[in-house]
Structures are given as structure tokens and as C-alpha cells.
Motif scaffolding. Structure first.
Motif, PDB file in Angstrom:
ATOM      1  N   VAL A  64       0.855  -1.192   0.000  1.00 20.15           N
ATOM      2  CA  VAL A  64       0.000   0.000   0.000  1.00 20.15           C
ATOM      3  C   VAL A  64       0.888   1.237   0.000  1.00 20.15           C
ATOM      4  CG1 VAL A  64      -1.880  -1.173   1.204  1.00 20.15           C
ATOM      5  CG2 VAL A  64      -0.192   0.123   2.532  1.00 20.15           C
ATOM      6  N   GLY A  65       0.311   2.378  -0.370  1.00 18.97           N
ATOM      7  CA  GLY A  65       1.073   3.612  -0.453  1.00 18.97           C
ATOM      8  C   GLY A  65       1.721   3.976   0.870  1.00 18.97           C
ATOM      9  N   ARG A  66       2.943   4.445   0.801  1.00 21.10           N
ATOM     10  CA  ARG A  66       3.720   4.747   2.006  1.00 21.10           C
ATOM     11  C   ARG A  66       3.704   6.232   2.378  1.00 21.10           C
ATOM     12  NH1 ARG A  66       3.180  -0.322   2.737  1.00 21.10           N
ATOM     13  NH2 ARG A  66       5.011  -1.621   3.144  1.00 21.10           N
ATOM     14  N   SER A  67       2.855   7.013   1.739  1.00 24.70           N
ATOM     15  CA  SER A  67       2.834   8.452   2.048  1.00 24.70           C
ATOM     16  C   SER A  67       1.837   8.795   3.145  1.00 24.70           C
ATOM     17  CB  SER A  67       2.474   9.246   0.789  1.00 24.70           C
ATOM     18  OG  SER A  67       1.157   8.914   0.358  1.00 24.70           O
ATOM     19  N   GLY A  68       1.026   7.818   3.553  1.00 26.31           N
ATOM     20  CA  GLY A  68       0.040   8.078   4.583  1.00 26.31           C
ATOM     21  C   GLY A  68      -1.363   7.677   4.187  1.00 26.31           C
ATOM     22  N   SER A  69      -1.642   7.667   2.885  1.00 27.38           N
ATOM     23  CA  SER A  69      -2.991   7.315   2.433  1.00 27.38           C
ATOM     24  C   SER A  69      -3.247   5.815   2.526  1.00 27.38           C
ATOM     25  CB  SER A  69      -3.193   7.768   0.991  1.00 27.38           C
ATOM     26  OG  SER A  69      -2.311   7.069   0.122  1.00 27.38           O
ATOM     27  N   ALA A  70      -2.191   5.010   2.380  1.00 26.56           N
ATOM     28  CA  ALA A  70      -2.273   3.547   2.464  1.00 26.56           C
ATOM     29  C   ALA A  70      -3.232   2.951   1.436  1.00 26.56           C
ATOM     30  CB  ALA A  70      -2.659   3.103   3.881  1.00 26.56           C
TER      31      ALA A  70
ATOM     32  N   MET B  96       0.518   4.127  10.409  1.00 29.38           N
ATOM     33  CA  MET B  96       1.879   4.535  10.027  1.00 29.38           C
ATOM     34  C   MET B  96       1.957   5.958   9.497  1.00 29.38           C
ATOM     35  SD  MET B  96       2.475   2.435   6.490  1.00 29.38           S
ATOM     36  CE  MET B  96       1.504   2.756   5.023  1.00 29.38           C
ATOM     37  N   GLY B  97       0.899   6.448   8.853  1.00 21.79           N
ATOM     38  CA  GLY B  97       0.916   7.808   8.333  1.00 21.79           C
ATOM     39  C   GLY B  97       2.098   8.044   7.419  1.00 21.79           C
TER      40      GLY B  97
ATOM     41  N   GLY C 126       3.338  11.331  11.830  1.00 20.39           N
ATOM     42  CA  GLY C 126       3.518  12.720  11.427  1.00 20.39           C
ATOM     43  C   GLY C 126       2.691  13.658  12.292  1.00 20.39           C
ATOM     44  N   PRO C 127       2.692  14.959  11.969  1.00 25.90           N
ATOM     45  CA  PRO C 127       2.018  15.950  12.815  1.00 25.90           C
ATOM     46  C   PRO C 127       0.509  15.774  12.902  1.00 25.90           C
ATOM     47  CG  PRO C 127       2.708  16.940  10.741  1.00 25.90           C
ATOM     48  CD  PRO C 127       3.328  15.584  10.802  1.00 25.90           C
ATOM     49  N   SER C 128      -0.072  15.063  11.949  1.00 28.46           N
ATOM     50  CA  SER C 128      -1.508  14.808  12.004  1.00 28.46           C
ATOM     51  C   SER C 128      -1.807  13.400  12.491  1.00 28.46           C
ATOM     52  CB  SER C 128      -2.144  15.021  10.625  1.00 28.46           C
ATOM     53  OG  SER C 128      -1.561  14.154   9.670  1.00 28.46           O
ATOM     54  N   GLY C 129      -0.816  12.750  13.097  1.00 26.72           N
ATOM     55  CA  GLY C 129      -1.003  11.382  13.560  1.00 26.72           C
ATOM     56  C   GLY C 129      -1.611  11.302  14.946  1.00 26.72           C
ATOM     57  N   GLU C 130      -1.986  10.094  15.318  1.00 22.07           N
ATOM     58  CA  GLU C 130      -2.541   9.838  16.646  1.00 22.07           C
ATOM     59  C   GLU C 130      -1.494  10.121  17.721  1.00 22.07           C
ATOM     60  OE1 GLU C 130      -5.409   8.338  17.924  1.00 22.07           O
ATOM     61  OE2 GLU C 130      -6.518   7.802  16.125  1.00 22.07           O
ATOM     62  N   ILE C 131      -1.947  10.662  18.846  1.00 27.60           N
ATOM     63  CA  ILE C 131      -1.083  10.826  20.016  1.00 27.60           C
ATOM     64  C   ILE C 131      -1.476   9.749  21.013  1.00 27.60           C
ATOM     65  CG2 ILE C 131      -0.498  12.326  21.952  1.00 27.60           C
ATOM     66  CD1 ILE C 131      -0.638  14.689  20.095  1.00 27.60           C
ATOM     67  N   ILE C 132      -0.530   8.870  21.312  1.00 27.97           N
ATOM     68  CA  ILE C 132      -0.799   7.645  22.052  1.00 27.97           C
ATOM     69  C   ILE C 132      -0.129   7.700  23.425  1.00 27.97           C
ATOM     70  CG2 ILE C 132      -0.449   5.137  22.031  1.00 27.97           C
ATOM     71  CD1 ILE C 132      -0.419   5.428  18.913  1.00 27.97           C
ATOM     72  N   PRO C 133      -0.843   7.392  24.496  1.00 24.71           N
ATOM     73  CA  PRO C 133      -0.256   7.413  25.843  1.00 24.71           C
ATOM     74  C   PRO C 133       0.873   6.403  25.998  1.00 24.71           C
ATOM     75  CG  PRO C 133      -2.661   7.288  25.940  1.00 24.71           C
ATOM     76  CD  PRO C 133      -2.272   7.035  24.512  1.00 24.71           C
ATOM     77  N   GLY C 134       1.764   6.675  26.919  1.00 25.99           N
ATOM     78  CA  GLY C 134       2.916   5.815  27.140  1.00 25.99           C
ATOM     79  C   GLY C 134       2.578   4.440  27.657  1.00 25.99           C
ATOM     80  N   ASP C 135       1.362   4.236  28.163  1.00 25.59           N
ATOM     81  CA  ASP C 135       0.983   2.914  28.664  1.00 25.59           C
ATOM     82  C   ASP C 135       0.314   2.053  27.600  1.00 25.59           C
ATOM     83  OD1 ASP C 135      -1.402   4.228  28.442  1.00 25.59           O
ATOM     84  OD2 ASP C 135      -2.063   3.932  30.508  1.00 25.59           O
ATOM     85  N   LYS C 136       0.320   2.498  26.360  1.00 21.68           N
ATOM     86  CA  LYS C 136      -0.293   1.736  25.272  1.00 21.68           C
ATOM     87  C   LYS C 136       0.722   1.397  24.183  1.00 21.68           C
ATOM     88  CE  LYS C 136      -4.917   3.625  26.028  1.00 21.68           C
ATOM     89  NZ  LYS C 136      -5.399   2.396  26.685  1.00 21.68           N
ATOM     90  N   LEU C 137       1.968   1.145  24.593  1.00 23.10           N
ATOM     91  CA  LEU C 137       3.033   0.907  23.619  1.00 23.10           C
ATOM     92  C   LEU C 137       3.033  -0.497  23.033  1.00 23.10           C
ATOM     93  CD1 LEU C 137       6.089   2.777  25.192  1.00 23.10           C
ATOM     94  CD2 LEU C 137       4.353   3.623  23.610  1.00 23.10           C
ATOM     95  N   ASP C 138       2.115  -1.351  23.514  1.00 32.56           N
ATOM     96  CA  ASP C 138       2.021  -2.679  22.910  1.00 32.56           C
ATOM     97  C   ASP C 138       1.233  -2.651  21.611  1.00 32.56           C
ATOM     98  OD1 ASP C 138      -0.369  -2.062  24.097  1.00 32.56           O
ATOM     99  OD2 ASP C 138      -0.768  -4.100  24.821  1.00 32.56           O
ATOM    100  N   LEU C 139       0.871  -1.456  21.181  1.00 35.06           N
ATOM    101  CA  LEU C 139       0.101  -1.265  19.952  1.00 35.06           C
ATOM    102  C   LEU C 139       0.972  -1.546  18.729  1.00 35.06           C
ATOM    103  CD1 LEU C 139      -2.785  -0.175  19.146  1.00 35.06           C
ATOM    104  CD2 LEU C 139      -1.656   2.029  18.786  1.00 35.06           C
ATOM    105  N   PRO C 140       0.578  -2.484  17.853  1.00 35.63           N
ATOM    106  CA  PRO C 140       1.354  -2.718  16.622  1.00 35.63           C
ATOM    107  C   PRO C 140       1.066  -1.623  15.592  1.00 35.63           C
ATOM    108  CG  PRO C 140      -0.533  -4.192  16.698  1.00 35.63           C
ATOM    109  CD  PRO C 140      -0.554  -3.430  17.987  1.00 35.63           C
ATOM    110  N   ILE C 141       2.084  -1.177  14.910  1.00 36.62           N
ATOM    111  CA  ILE C 141       1.908  -0.143  13.883  1.00 36.62           C
ATOM    112  C   ILE C 141       1.518  -0.811  12.568  1.00 36.62           C
ATOM    113  CG2 ILE C 141       2.991   1.730  12.604  1.00 36.62           C
ATOM    114  CD1 ILE C 141       4.791   2.260  14.899  1.00 36.62           C
ATOM    115  N   ASP C 142       0.306  -0.552  12.129  1.00 32.87           N
ATOM    116  CA  ASP C 142      -0.150  -1.096  10.858  1.00 32.87           C
ATOM    117  C   ASP C 142      -0.303   0.026   9.840  1.00 32.87           C
ATOM    118  OD1 ASP C 142      -2.425   0.269  11.644  1.00 32.87           O
ATOM    119  OD2 ASP C 142      -3.634  -1.526  11.983  1.00 32.87           O
ATOM    120  N   HIS C 143      -0.874  -0.279   8.675  1.00 28.84           N
ATOM    121  CA  HIS C 143      -0.954   0.723   7.605  1.00 28.84           C
ATOM    122  C   HIS C 143      -1.895   1.868   7.977  1.00 28.84           C
ATOM    123  CE1 HIS C 143      -4.545  -1.701   6.566  1.00 28.84           C
ATOM    124  NE2 HIS C 143      -5.003  -0.591   6.026  1.00 28.84           N
ATOM    125  N   LYS C 144      -2.824   1.633   8.902  1.00 22.02           N
ATOM    126  CA  LYS C 144      -3.734   2.698   9.309  1.00 22.02           C
ATOM    127  C   LYS C 144      -3.047   3.707  10.224  1.00 22.02           C
ATOM    128  CE  LYS C 144      -7.786  -0.340   9.067  1.00 22.02           C
ATOM    129  NZ  LYS C 144      -8.864  -0.988   9.853  1.00 22.02           N
TER     130      LYS C 144
END
Length: 546
Positions: free
Chosen positions: A173-179, A426-427, A406-424
Motif C-alpha cells: 500500500v502507499g507509504r505516504s500516509g494514504s495507504a 503509520m501515516g 507525522g504531525p496529524s497522527g494519533e497521540i498515544i499514551p505511554g501505557d499503550k506501547l504494545d500497539l502494533p503499527i499497521d498501515h492505518k
């Protein structure tokens, strides 16, 4: 020399592999935007002079190379075989590397950094496979990495439709953020019967702190070019435009050199590899504008107009550059193409997780011990990137939150770092780490100010809505906010998400939305108690003053 067949290309590849393997050692000096040209040149000259002094210059290759992604440890020298990465190099240290490592065979442990070794070793480098391992200004070095063999395979063994099907099977999928699925986008352009068609490679990279595309172009420009040519063959285009922001001067220089070298070998131009397919690339640069990353704004810019987004539909794939079918891909997306064609979709799909295949290059920055470029399979957990690769949080501080994408990405709390980064998630590939000294409201205000300044101003929801959001956040940081402001923030964010013309306006509210979900208590402390927990805001009281 014009290459006229796949057999001639294979001979060139084998010749260059033999040339590189004939050296007892290969010393690569990082030469990138993160290093001063005079420093790099000084190290190259010192190494060559030291080798000449002891009459072994012909036995050791000394070459510039691209950024390894650990700019904070530069200047850097990398020695093969063995993959030794020497950090904080000076001419004096370079001379010692020659006399101890090269002559006596004793690597200098005091110049190595175990953290850097782990940082690089724990990555899976597909896109950055050649960066730091070749001279980006020599096409022959790219040949030694099987360069342009994927193009030859596509032209001689595959039809355009077979190329597209292979990309679709890879699930890239596209790597610019649109996926957006890459193969599907290619198929739409290929099915259009309107000619001419165009391919556009996007290297505008406007997000703050994100520099992965720049490093790719500086370190392996031919991977982008080969991907563009294969894309052109697949969709039926004979012309490509490679857009690079004008302040990426070294990337522009190396891409320009690479394009001329490809033309010289007959890999760009008429009847490539003696086939019926012709394709050429025009390199275009423009003043950096964040909005140029949006594909319709980029098309307007290439047409010589202001970089403004267009209403969709019609989409560029059906009616793009000069009203013709146009394939727009990010350069990282295109750099994956030669690997998929050469090794197959099944091989590529082994990396990543279901629905998110391959790797992604992230710019890991902020409050982390080893900032830099990190390439990992999609599905990798945030914890592993920040702690296992980045080394964790420095100076005994605690991780508070992470912004992903990126600057328009999700801001995730430090206690949720077990979250896998997927195409949705990655931005655009930014991961910014914030420790416990930062204020969430202050950071979100900074991000909204960035979007407010970068907005093209074309549509009212973005032009006016971002200003209103900023004003509310500013009031809150000054201790003048109210509970009604939080309600108004949520309503404004909803409007922007639905009504803005392009992705910039629609995605700008995401940091506000995610922090209201995860960090509402910190907003309330500013509003109800007049306290900034981090003591960063110009509020009447702060914890530090109590």
C-alpha cells in the motif's frame, strides 16, 4: 555504453560484483545532508592518503555513501567486511582505523557504539537495503546490488498486466500516509484508454521531523528511478516527473546524476533494453510547501500553477496531470517495486502482518536515546521501536506519549506501547517521543499552529476552523479556557474531518481528538485548576510555582 539486453545487464552486474569483492576492505564514509561536506571530504582524503602512504590503496575501496540513519553519532565511517560502524570520526581517528583495523586486523572498540550496533541490527531494511552500502553517485555500484535486474525481468518476462498482478498480490500500500493499495491504483491507470499517461514520484516530505524520503534519495536514488520505470511500463506511461522539494539539495544532485547515468546506459529513453517500451524522467523542484504533499496540489504545481488541492472526483488516476490519467506514488512506495518484481510477491508478503505487508521507514525523533531512521516490518510494536531499537528515554525521564504518523497522527499514551503499527497508523512515517516534561495542550497547540500556517486557505473549514481551534487552545494554555471550549473543540474537529477539501484539513484535528480522548484530565487541570502539570504554559499558576 547502452545496455541492449538482459544478458548484457547480467554481465555488467557480475563484473561490478567481482570488482567490489576484489577489495580486501571497503570503507564507506557517510556523506549526507546530516554531515558537513567539508568534514566528509576531509575524512575521504585522510583515508586515501593514509592508504597511499602504506602502498595498499589499490586493496581498499574508499567511497562516500548515504545516511545510515544515526545522524547524532556522526561523522560515521563504515567498514566491510564485518559491518563495523565507527562513530564521531575525525581525521586522526580515521588514520587509526587504517593502521589498526585495516593493517593489523584489529577493530577499534573504543570508536564503536554498542547502541548504534543494536539500532541497526534490529531493523529489517528492505527500502533502505543499499543505503550506507554503496556509492549513490555510481550507477555501477547499484548494478552490483542487482540494480535494474527487476526492470529487465519486467520488460522481458512479464506483460504490464502481470506486473500489476504481482504488485496486487504483494499487498503493498502507499507509504505516504494514504495507504491506498498500490496495485489497485496502478490497475485503474492502466485501464484508462486516454493518452498520454504520466507517472509522478512524490518527494515533497513536508512533515516536521520526517526525513526518510530524503535519506532514500540521497543514499539509493536508482531504486526510486527503477521503480518509476517499472510503474510506467505497467500502466502504459512514457513520461515521469520526479518532484523534490528545493531545499533537498543533495537529494536533487544525486537524483540528477542518477537520471543522467540511467540515460547513458539506455535504461531511460527510447526502446529501453531494446524493447518497444520508452520512458524518461523529468526532475522538478519547487519551494517547499507542506500542501505539495497532497497529490492534486502537486499536480497543480507541476502544471506551473499554485499548489492548491482539487476537488475529487475526478481522481488523478483517471484525470490528473493536464487532464490525463496519472499515477502518483511516494518515492518509498516506488523503492519497494524492484524487490517485489525480482523476488516475488510471496517473498515480500512474508514481512508484516495481515492487511499490512512489507516494512515501513520511520523517522524516530524526540526524547529518545538514539533518534534516527528505523525500518521495521509493519506490525512491529511501538515499545520495540522506542526501547529495543531507540534505546528508551534518556536522562531517567519517563515516556509520557508518542505521536505516530507525522504531525496529524494519533497521540498515544505511554501505557499503550504494545500497539502494533499497521498501515492505518503509520501515516507519513514520523514517530515523535515525548517525555514527562512536556505539556499535552502546549504540544497540540504547536501542531495546530503548524497546520494553520501551512494551510493553502482554499476552503473555509480549514482556513477558518484551524484558527478557531488554535484560539481555543491558546486560551486554555493561558488559563482562560472553559468547559464549553472543550465542547466547541470537539464540534470544530468534527466539522473539519467532514468538510475540508483535502487530507491536510481533514487530518489536522486528529491530535486534538486523540488527546481529548486520552488526556482530557490534563485539559481539565488547565481549565478548572489553572495548573499546567509540566509548567510549560503561560498560565497563572503552575505546579513548579506551588
Amino acid at each position: 555504453m547502452r545496455i541492449r539486453s538482459i544478458e548484457e545487464l547480467r554481465k555488467l552486474i557480475e563484473r561490478e560484483k567481482r570488482r567490489l569483492s576484489s577489495y580486501k576492505y571497503r570503507i564507506y564514509v557517510v556523506s549526507a545532508s546530516c554531515t558537513h561536506p567539508e568534514v566528509t571530504q576531509g575524512l575521504l582524503e585522510t583515508l586515501e592518503a593514509s592508504l597511499e602512504d602504506i602502498y595498499i590503496k589499490d586493496e581498499v575501496l574508499v567511497s562516500p555513501t548515504g545516511c545510515l540513519g544515526v545522524c547524532s553519532r556522526g561523522p560515521i565511517i563504515r567498514v566491510e567486511p564485518g559491518d563495523y560502524v565507527y562513530v564521531h570520526m575525525t581525521p586522526e581517528k580515521a588514520r587509526r582505523v587504517v593502521y589498526e583495523h585495516i593493517i593489523k586486523g584489529r577493530p577499534l572498540k573504543e570508536y564503536l557504539d554498542d547502541n548504534v550496533t543494536l539500532f541497526l541490527r534490529k531493523q529489517t531494511r528492505l527500502v533502505l537495503r543499499n543505503v550506507g552500502k554503496m556509492n549513490p553517485e555510481r550507477i555501477e555500484d547499484y548494478f552490483a546490488k542487482n540494480g535494474y535486474l527487476a526492470l529487465a525481468k519486467a520488460l522481458t518476462e512479464m506483460t504490464p498486466r502481470q506486473v500489476i498482478e504481482e504488485i496486487k498480490r504483494s499487498e503493498l500500500v502507499g507509504r505516504s500516509g494514504s495507504a491506498f493499495p498500490t496495485g489497485l491504483k496502478w490497475e485503474i491507470v492502466a485501464d484508462m484508454k486516454d493518452y498520454p499517461k504520466y507517472v509522478i514520484a512524490n518527494l515533497s516530505e513536508g512533515d516536521p521531523g520526517v526525513f526518510s524520503n530524503r535519506a532514500l534519495a540521497e543514499g539509493d536514488p536508482h531504486a526510486i528511478i527503477e521503480g518509476m520505470i517499472i510503474a510506467g511500463y505497467a500502466v502504459g506511461a512514457n513520461k515521469g516527473f520526479l518532484y523534490v522539494r528545493s531545499d533537498y539539495k543533495l537529494a536533487l544532485k544525486r537524483l540528477r546524476i542518477a537520471i543522467e547515468q540511467a540515460r547513458r546506459y539506455g535504461l531511460l529513453g527510447e526502446r529501453i533494453l531494446n524493447s518497444d517500451f520508452s520512458f524518461d524522467i523529468e526532475l522538478i523542484s519547487g519551494v517547499h510547501e507542506f500542501i505539495a504533499g497532497e497529490e492534486t496540489a502537486l499536480i497543480s504545481l507541476i502544471e506551473g500553477k499554485r499548489a492548491s488541492p482539487r476537488r475529487r472526483p475526478p481522481y488523478p488516476a483517471t484525470q490528473g496531470l493536464w487532464g490525463k490519467p496519472t499515477l502518483v506514488n511516494n518515492v518509498e512506495t516506488l523503492a519497494n517495486i524492484p524487490l517485489i518484481i525480482l523476488k516475488g510477491a510471496k517473498w515480500f508478503a512474508q514481512f508484516g502482518i495481515k492487511g499490512s505487508k512489507g516494512t515501513k521507514v520511520f523517522s524516530l525523533v524526540g526524547h529518545v536515546k538514539i533518534p534516527g531512521l528505523v525500518e521495521v516490518p509493519l506490525g512491529t510494536k511501538l515499545y520495540d521501536i522506542i526501547y529495543e531499537i531507540g534505546g528508551g528515554i534518556p536522562n531517567g525521564h519517563k515516556l509520557k506519549y508518542v505521536q505516530v504518523g507525522g504531525p496529524s497522527g494519533e497521540i498515544i499514551p505511554g501505557d499503550k506501547l504494545d500497539l502494533p503499527i499497521d498501515h492505518k497508523l503509520m501515516g507519513s512515517g514520523g514517530i515523535v517521543v515525548f517525555d514527562d516534561r512536556t505539556c499535552i495542550v502546549d504540544i497540540v497547540k504547536f501542531l495546530i499552529e503548524f497546520f494553520m500556517e501551512e494551510s493553502c486557505g482554499y476552503c473555509i473549514p480549514c482556513r477558518v476552523g484551524l484558527v478557531r481551534i488554535y484560539e481555543i487552545l491558546d486560551r486554555i494554555t493561558r488559563g482562560q479556557g472553559s468547559l464549553k471550549d472543550l465542547e466547541l473543540l470537539e464540534k470544530l474537529c468534527t466539522v473539519l474531518r467532514k468538510a475540508c477539501l483535502c487530507g491536510l484539513g481533514r487530518s489536522a484535528p486528529i491530535p486534538v481528538i486523540s488527546t481529548l480522548r486520552f488526556f482530557k484530565d490534563e485539559y481539565l487541570m488547565h481549565i478548572e485548576k489553572g495548573i499546567c502539570p509540566a509548567g510549560k504554559c503561560p498560565i497563572n499558576k503552575s505546579v513548579n510555582e506551588r
